[in-house]
Design a protein around this motif. Structure first.
Motif, PDB file in Angstrom:
ATOM      1  N   VAL A   1      35.282  39.299  41.876  1.00 39.48           N
ATOM      2  CA  VAL A   1      35.109  39.547  43.311  1.00 39.48           C
ATOM      3  C   VAL A   1      34.171  40.729  43.541  1.00 39.48           C
ATOM      4  N   PHE A   2      34.283  41.755  42.705  1.00 34.53           N
ATOM      5  CA  PHE A   2      33.499  42.964  42.920  1.00 34.53           C
ATOM      6  C   PHE A   2      32.181  42.966  42.151  1.00 34.53           C
TER       7      PHE A   2
ATOM      8  N   ALA B   1      46.517  46.190  41.343  1.00 32.42           N
ATOM      9  CA  ALA B   1      47.659  46.474  42.214  1.00 32.42           C
ATOM     10  C   ALA B   1      47.214  46.494  43.669  1.00 32.42           C
ATOM     11  N   ASP B   2      46.051  47.058  43.923  1.00 35.00           N
ATOM     12  CA  ASP B   2      45.551  47.120  45.291  1.00 35.00           C
ATOM     13  C   ASP B   2      45.235  45.724  45.828  1.00 35.00           C
ATOM     14  N   MET B   3      44.588  44.915  45.009  1.00 37.54           N
ATOM     15  CA  MET B   3      44.284  43.536  45.432  1.00 37.54           C
ATOM     16  C   MET B   3      45.574  42.745  45.631  1.00 37.54           C
TER      17      MET B   3
ATOM     18  N   TRP C   1      39.752  36.510  53.216  1.00 39.26           N
ATOM     19  CA  TRP C   1      40.051  37.926  53.372  1.00 39.26           C
ATOM     20  C   TRP C   1      39.959  38.723  52.069  1.00 39.26           C
ATOM     21  N   THR C   2      40.066  38.041  50.920  1.00 39.74           N
ATOM     22  CA  THR C   2      40.043  38.799  49.658  1.00 39.74           C
ATOM     23  C   THR C   2      39.020  38.277  48.654  1.00 39.74           C
ATOM     24  N   GLY C   3      38.529  37.067  48.845  1.00 44.01           N
ATOM     25  CA  GLY C   3      37.620  36.486  47.863  1.00 44.01           C
ATOM     26  C   GLY C   3      38.329  35.843  46.684  1.00 44.01           C
ATOM     27  N   LEU C   4      39.667  35.833  46.711  1.00 40.68           N
ATOM     28  CA  LEU C   4      40.432  35.244  45.603  1.00 40.68           C
ATOM     29  C   LEU C   4      40.885  33.839  45.976  1.00 40.68           C
TER      30      LEU C   4
ATOM     31  N   LEU D   1      33.147  53.968  45.097  1.00 40.43           N
ATOM     32  CA  LEU D   1      32.958  52.926  46.098  1.00 40.43           C
ATOM     33  C   LEU D   1      31.822  52.003  45.696  1.00 40.43           C
ATOM     34  N   ILE D   2      32.000  50.752  46.055  1.00 42.90           N
ATOM     35  CA  ILE D   2      30.955  49.788  45.728  1.00 42.90           C
ATOM     36  C   ILE D   2      29.697  50.122  46.527  1.00 42.90           C
ATOM     37  N   LEU D   3      28.553  49.987  45.886  1.00 45.30           N
ATOM     38  CA  LEU D   3      27.285  50.330  46.550  1.00 45.30           C
ATOM     39  C   LEU D   3      26.768  49.125  47.314  1.00 45.30           C
TER      40      LEU D   3
END
Length: 427
Positions: free
Chosen positions: A25-26, A85-87, A134-137, A423-425
């Motif tokens: 996802v990231f 855990a966050d996802m 909402w999450t890409g999963l 953080l993602i760029l």
DNA sequence: TCTGGGGTCCTAGGACCC
DNA sequence: TCTGGGGTCCTAGGACCC
């Protein structure tokens, strides 16, 4: 069939290839590629993308046993538990909003009670769409009249692409259900592990349909009460309720394998302090006190030629406690007794047991109330600091920069969601 | 002759799950 | 070179009690 009489509709929703999908996802360049996530210490494969599965990489396989040609075209990650855990929290919150009651069963699975919801097929589709947007999963949804049947339905949803990730076992006639269950090996049933499967198969019970129609009383005599419940659940007779609030843990364990063998006592002590800190923090978070502690150390069982030593000691604490400093004192004293020089230690840990609720605990006659209160205050402060700056911020007796015992985690992805420095760029 | 037996608590270990 | 970690439940058997 019992299932026809039961009106319950339980869904098991789980995320496909959860850890591997979180990484993808990231980093969308990973899409369509073979991706695996390794266990602590970069030891075994614990998650695989679809492409990694079709490349023949097995679940729980030690990474170093994967053929080099496959390794070369696989993207590999250390476990990034903060990210997963966050996802997980995001997914579970979404699922909770889409059902009247929910049991969060594991980091990537949730049971939902969808009884009475009209047009279940459309609702299940909506669940998958919202999680995806909402999450890409992506998720699979299995529906059945009991948890065990929902789990089986989920298995079908995963294995048979023609159902698009959604399978409702109760939509089918008894005849068609049996046809499905005849094609599933008995070991796929929730609660039937490797050993039980082997014994059942030897008795001629090879498929889920075989188990469903077997005599539960006879099986109980041979295998115990657990399997009797499995057969009942397979037949639509619910033995397990949804647990909406997770019950408090009955034991809390913290242990790790070391990245390199450890021979000296002072490194072991340092590791033990870290384990006690983690376990004690979990203990306080659930509001419990421990009255028994187990401390263990062992050498590497895979190194057959090296001298082996594996030992542990279980001690009764003088009173039920939750304070890191006091727990550490007992753990270290125990460790000093267990330690023998001349061995290469590979793993150590602590286990807090006999947990009781903290409220209305009568402290022992011989405890010094002042001392207990000071310890409470210190532990509370440590929790607050670690909450704010990360678990490793404040530990007992840590020798800065000299963690000879720490894990190997050479392929950790960034903490996209939980650490503001990573953080993602945006491009 | 016949040398108790049932209940309870605790622990270790097996099996399973993700 | 490199083989996870954290849980649960059940059962058998020993210790102990009366």
């Amino acid at each position: 069939m019992g299932s026809a009489a039961s009106s319950k509709r339980i869904a098991l929703v789980d995320v496909n290839n959860f850890y591997a999908s979180c990484e993808t996802v990231f980093d969308p360049t990973l899409r369509g590629r073979s991706v695996v996530v390794l266990s602590n210490n970069d030891g075994c494969v614990v998650a695989r993308s679809a492409e990694a599965k079709s490349a023949g990489i097995k679940m729980a396989q030690p990474w170093h046993q994967v053929a080099p040609s496959i390794q070369r075209r696989t993207q590999v990650f250390s476990s990034n538990y903060a990210l997963y855990a966050d996802m997980s929290n995001r997914v579970m919150t979404i699922l909770g909003d889409l059902a009247p009651s929910q049991e969060v069963y594991s980091i990537d699975e949730s049971f939902l009670d969808l009884t009475g919801i009209p047009n279940l097929a459309r609702h299940a589709t909506g669940i998958g769409q919202r999680v995806g947007q909402w999450t890409g999963l992506s998720v699979c949804v299995g529906i059945g009249s009991t948890k065990t049947r929902a789990k089986l339905a989920n298995y079908v949803a995963k294995k048979a692409p023609e159902y698009d990730g959604i399978f409702n076992l109760e939509d089918w006639t008894d005849h068609d259900q049996t046809a499905v269950l005849t094609r599933i090996p008995v070991g796929e049933v929730w609660g039937i592990g490797f050993r039980t499967q082997r014994r059942l198969t030897a008795m001629g019970i090879r498929t889920v349909a075989d188990l469903q129609s077997a005599d539960p009383k006879h099986l109980r005599q041979l295998f115990g009460v657990v399997i009797e419940r499995v057969v009942a659940e397979l037949n639509g007779d619910a033995c397990m309720d949804l647990e909406q609030a997770p019950p408090p843990k009955k034991q809390i364990r913290s242990s790790r394998s070391f990245g390199k063998p450890v021979t000296d006592l002072s490194s072991l002590k340092e590791a033990m302090l870290a384990f006690v800190s983690i376990a004690a923090e979990k203990l306080r978070r659930q509001g419990s006190l421990a009255s028994t502690m187990q401390v263990f150390i062992c050498t590497n069982v895979f190194k057959a030629e090296a001298p082996q030593y594996s030992t542990g000691y279980t001690l009764k604490l003088p009173y039920a406690m939750d304070d890191t400093v006091m727990l550490a004192r007992f753990a270290i004293r125990t460790l000093e007794h267990l330690y023998k020089p001349g061995f290469e230690y590979k793993k150590a840990g602590v286990n807090l047991m006999n947990l009781t609720p903290r409220e209305n605990t009568q402290f022992g006659l011989f405890t010094n109330d002042d001392a207990v209160q000071r310890a409470d205050k210190l532990s509370g402060t440590m929790d607050a600091i670690n909450q704010r700056f990360g678990r490793e911020a404040l530990c007992l007796g840590r020798l800065a920069g000299k963690r000879r015992w720490s894990m190997n985690q050479s392929r950790l992805s960034r903490s996209y969601t939980t650490n503001s420095k990573e953080l993602i760029l945006a491009r």
